[in-house]
Design a protein around this motif. Sequence first.
Motif, PDB file in Angstrom:
ATOM      1  N   UNK A 168       0.841  -1.045   0.070  1.00 38.84           N
ATOM      2  CA  UNK A 168       0.022  -0.008  -0.088  1.00 38.84           C
ATOM      3  C   UNK A 168       0.913   1.381  -0.215  1.00 38.84           C
ATOM      4  N   UNK A 169       0.425   2.443  -0.180  1.00 36.91           N
ATOM      5  CA  UNK A 169       1.008   3.697   0.115  1.00 36.91           C
ATOM      6  C   UNK A 169       1.730   3.797   1.539  1.00 36.91           C
ATOM      7  N   UNK A 170       1.320   3.195   2.297  1.00 40.08           N
ATOM      8  CA  UNK A 170       2.112   3.147   3.586  1.00 40.08           C
ATOM      9  C   UNK A 170       2.698   2.146   4.018  1.00 40.08           C
ATOM     10  N   UNK A 171       2.993   1.168   3.070  1.00 41.90           N
ATOM     11  CA  UNK A 171       3.899   0.066   3.230  1.00 41.90           C
ATOM     12  C   UNK A 171       3.046  -1.061   3.174  1.00 41.90           C
ATOM     13  N   UNK A 172       3.543  -2.500   3.804  1.00 38.56           N
ATOM     14  CA  UNK A 172       3.175  -3.785   3.832  1.00 38.56           C
ATOM     15  C   UNK A 172       1.962  -3.776   4.742  1.00 38.56           C
ATOM     16  N   UNK A 173       0.939  -4.475   4.638  1.00 36.48           N
ATOM     17  CA  UNK A 173      -0.295  -5.097   5.569  1.00 36.48           C
ATOM     18  C   UNK A 173      -0.487  -6.190   5.097  1.00 36.48           C
ATOM     19  N   UNK A 174      -0.205  -7.330   6.070  1.00 35.64           N
ATOM     20  CA  UNK A 174      -0.625  -8.561   5.916  1.00 35.64           C
ATOM     21  C   UNK A 174      -1.598  -9.190   6.898  1.00 35.64           C
ATOM     22  N   UNK A 175      -2.332 -10.013   6.598  1.00 30.23           N
ATOM     23  CA  UNK A 175      -3.352 -10.566   7.563  1.00 30.23           C
ATOM     24  C   UNK A 175      -3.693 -11.863   7.237  1.00 30.23           C
ATOM     25  N   UNK A 176      -3.585 -12.695   8.107  1.00 26.21           N
ATOM     26  CA  UNK A 176      -3.916 -14.296   7.776  1.00 26.21           C
ATOM     27  C   UNK A 176      -4.772 -14.890   9.105  1.00 26.21           C
ATOM     28  N   UNK A 177      -5.517 -15.710   8.726  1.00 21.34           N
ATOM     29  CA  UNK A 177      -6.341 -16.486   9.743  1.00 21.34           C
ATOM     30  C   UNK A 177      -5.341 -17.409  10.697  1.00 21.34           C
ATOM     31  N   UNK A 178      -5.344 -17.213  11.918  1.00 25.00           N
ATOM     32  CA  UNK A 178      -4.812 -18.331  12.915  1.00 25.00           C
ATOM     33  C   UNK A 178      -5.832 -18.836  13.859  1.00 25.00           C
ATOM     34  N   UNK A 179      -5.615 -20.029  14.530  1.00 23.52           N
ATOM     35  CA  UNK A 179      -6.995 -20.709  15.120  1.00 23.52           C
ATOM     36  C   UNK A 179      -7.391 -19.321  16.252  1.00 23.52           C
ATOM     37  N   UNK A 180      -8.626 -19.142  15.994  1.00 16.14           N
ATOM     38  CA  UNK A 180      -9.372 -18.382  16.970  1.00 16.14           C
ATOM     39  C   UNK A 180      -9.251 -16.863  16.708  1.00 16.14           C
ATOM     40  N   UNK A 181      -8.580 -16.494  15.447  1.00 15.45           N
ATOM     41  CA  UNK A 181      -8.470 -15.113  15.488  1.00 15.45           C
ATOM     42  C   UNK A 181      -7.424 -14.584  14.021  1.00 15.45           C
ATOM     43  N   UNK A 182      -6.873 -13.661  14.185  1.00 15.59           N
ATOM     44  CA  UNK A 182      -6.075 -13.122  12.861  1.00 15.59           C
ATOM     45  C   UNK A 182      -4.854 -12.738  13.668  1.00 15.59           C
ATOM     46  N   UNK A 183      -3.782 -13.069  12.651  1.00 10.64           N
ATOM     47  CA  UNK A 183      -2.249 -12.549  12.696  1.00 10.64           C
ATOM     48  C   UNK A 183      -2.209 -11.593  11.814  1.00 10.64           C
ATOM     49  N   UNK A 184      -1.868 -10.349  12.148  1.00  6.99           N
ATOM     50  CA  UNK A 184      -1.341  -9.477  11.155  1.00  6.99           C
ATOM     51  C   UNK A 184      -0.090  -8.731  11.542  1.00  6.99           C
ATOM     52  N   UNK A 185       0.455  -8.333  10.172  1.00  7.78           N
ATOM     53  CA  UNK A 185       1.826  -7.335  10.469  1.00  7.78           C
ATOM     54  C   UNK A 185       1.612  -6.307   9.580  1.00  7.78           C
ATOM     55  N   UNK A 186       2.308  -5.305   9.798  1.00 11.80           N
ATOM     56  CA  UNK A 186       2.421  -4.082   9.093  1.00 11.80           C
ATOM     57  C   UNK A 186       3.989  -3.581   9.170  1.00 11.80           C
ATOM     58  N   UNK A 187       4.477  -3.040   7.983  1.00  8.76           N
ATOM     59  CA  UNK A 187       5.489  -2.410   8.026  1.00  8.76           C
ATOM     60  C   UNK A 187       5.334  -0.818   8.474  1.00  8.76           C
TER      61      UNK A 187
END
Length: 385
Positions: A195-214
């Motif tokens: 994106x214009x602000x860098x990376x944003x990733x989001x993935x399902x894990x058991x019972x929720x979401x793991x996300x990371x952003x630069x």
Amino acid sequence: MNLSQLHVLVVGGATGGAATALLLARAGARVTLLEKVAQPRAVGAGIGLAENGLAVLESIGLGPAIAAQGRAIETPATVDARGRLLLAPPRPTPRLRMIRRSELQGLLLDALAAEPRIERHFGADVIGAERDGRVIARVDGKTVEHRADLVVGADGVHSQIRTVGRFGVRVRPPGIAYLRALVDVEAAQGVEAWTGAGIFGSFAVGGGTYFFASAGARACRRAIETRDLEALRAVWARAYPPSVPLLGAVRRFDDLILNRVTRVECSTWVDGRLVLLGDAAHAMAPNLGQGANSALVDAAVLLDELRRADDLAAGLDAYQRRRKPAVQHVARIAGSLGALSELTNPVARWLRDRLLVPLVSRLGGDPTPRVLQEPTATLLAIGRA
Ligand SMILES: Cc1cc2nc3c(=O)[nH]c(=O)nc-3n(C[C@H](O)[C@H](O)[C@H](O)COP(=O)(O)OP(=O)(O)OC[C@H]3O[C@@H](n4cnc5c(N)ncnc54)[C@H](O)[C@@H]3O)c2cc1C
């Protein structure tokens, strides 16, 4: 080499160290594991286990538990902020499973506890080592000396073993920061967005979401410096609307895990009886999700080469000759992807997004085998032998 005569001291009990201890112990070695964290179970956010890391974990019997606890990512694509495809995964898509780090660490710790040839010391902070195999640790304020035939430095990006040996190390100054979090809402996009602000990733894990952003963009950096969660939410809401429910579910700034990208390169991974493995030897940018997976491959190859060699020195030399070029190649690609993903200038981004796919396909061939570094069948066979 007959490993049953070998006493190995593994420094660091996370992904790389735990796998090394398990593989070597099951091949007959006596292993002592020193981990500075007293209760390491509850650390980290999520982690993507790729085909290569999965094969190593499956070879030590953790396949069914990882299949049960992890979530398969079917099409790990790279998209732009509006969800348009930038980079499609190769076909056939290698396996990828997302899992909570605490779950992976829990599985490894349980496996370590069940292995009679491994002596575990948690809360043991290694403060010194010698190339003759002596290691000094601080435990409860007291100094304890250990001695082994082989010392494996699996103690991460700030490795103590690396600082005491002669490894010709080059540590590139910390680059941009990444933030990571686990939230208990199910709002994963299952992709990495540039994106214009860098990376944003989001993935399902058991019972929720793991996300990371630069956090390379100026507005993100400012929000992080001032620990301003609202400002961070606002930056990402503008740059990438799917971030809203995820950052909205973060309760406090301190629930975000922040890491700066550091790249480690060593001219050698071996000094006498000291050998480096995982981030201690080759920390890289996270953009290919190959840091921990490469540490797992290191563990398998170390065992393979020790078993094939006539003596310890030959085995360690073969290990680094097989691993170093392979992992350096992956680290270079990860670094280039990281730089490309951080372009914030709109014109540069437009060009990247229009040219990237044709450029990558012009490089030719399927990059997967070199990214995975070792054939799956080889990795499975090493641990099962
Ligand atoms: C944002 C981000 C996302 C990432 N995502 C992925 C991903 O999806 N997939 C992937 O494969 N990789 C990923 N990585 C990289 C991955 O986290 C690392 O490569 C991996 O954790 C390295 O494992 P390791 O066992 O070598 O070191 P570490 O995980 O750092 O473990 C080192 C261990 O050594 C212990 N230790 C340290 N010093 C001492 C001491 N003096 N004495 C005793 N013990 C000590 C530490 O407590 C720790 O337990 C990501 C990294 C970042 C920053």
